[in-house]
Design an enzyme around this catalytic site. Sequence first.
Site, short mmCIF file in Angstrom:
data_model
loop_
_atom_site.label_atom_id
_atom_site.label_comp_id
_atom_site.label_asym_id
_atom_site.label_seq_id
_atom_site.Cartn_x
_atom_site.Cartn_y
_atom_site.Cartn_z
N VAL A 149 0.86 -1.19 0.00
CA VAL A 149 0.00 0.00 0.00
C VAL A 149 0.90 1.23 0.00
O VAL A 149 1.73 1.40 0.89
CB VAL A 149 -0.91 0.03 1.25
N LYS A 150 0.73 2.07 -1.02
CA LYS A 150 1.60 3.26 -1.11
C LYS A 150 0.89 4.40 -0.38
O LYS A 150 0.22 5.23 -0.99
CB LYS A 150 1.84 3.56 -2.59
N THR A 151 1.03 4.40 0.94
CA THR A 151 0.31 5.39 1.74
C THR A 151 1.15 6.67 1.88
O THR A 151 2.35 6.67 1.61
CB THR A 151 0.01 4.90 3.17
#
Length: 291
Positions: A149-151
């Site tokens: 997840v590219k948060t």
Amino acid sequence: MRACTIDGVPRRAEEATISVMGHGLLYGDGVFEGLRFYAHRSFRVDQHLDRLRDSAIAIGLELPMSKADMKQAIERTIKASGLSDGYIRLVVTRGEGSLGLDPASCIQARTIIIADELAMVSPESRQRGVNVIIASTRRLNADQLDPRVKTLNYLNQISAKQEASAAGADEAILLNQAGRVAEGTADNIFIVKNSHLLTPPTSEGPLDGITRSVIIEIAAGLGIVCEQALLSVYDLYTADECFLTGTGAELIPVASVAGRQLPPKRDIFRRLETAFAQLIHDNRIEPAIDL
Ligand code: PMP
């Protein structure tokens, strides 16, 4: 020139503002992508937008724009920048809400797109290769915050980057909780051993990098055997070649790992680099999208 759009509306980059009550700022609650464009054309935009969608699904965020609208907004921002080659930062924040962290108070997610220049490393470092350390900061486990997840919260990687800077190194490699190699702070890692290309599978903690997937594709086309394998620090120390891949980084050879020099011969890297340059060249001459 730096260019910016917020929710698809062009803004002067110097004056563009976003609410102090935004949960992207208050909690790092949001997702993002980094893309490159070459000759005004974004590179692998579909893959980036698909990954953005998956990141948004993972954090339960409904994207406020369709994929087609997002693509148009990206192309418009590139145009407004007047740059031929550059970098796009695409951010979707949870939006404005109350001071509590529950995203239920956030009514409208916001989309920010910035086009600018980006030089990750100097041409000399790119030529010479970078020196990396093994960070003591570990990559988060998938049951904590899935690294795919590219948060908007990059403190895990920032801590590792600070370690690299403190050690006078160019980059840090993060291990996963099991002590195996995951990735760099904003790049994936590959090694070459006995003419085989090896990179950790995404289950080991790296981001499912788009440049990583491009390299796997290119290797297959060149007949280079590429395996997704579990790697230890020992494998890095004793590699024949090692390099990093990322949208910002593109391809960067590694000269040393924690003070151990790697062999200067970079045969497989050179072949991949040439093919990657060709792919970018082809991207330059693809028909432009009509806006
Ligand atoms: N790992 C991390 C943690 C990153 O932030 C990035 C940059 N997006 C990468 C790897 C490389 O991924 P990509 O090739 O998609 O840019």
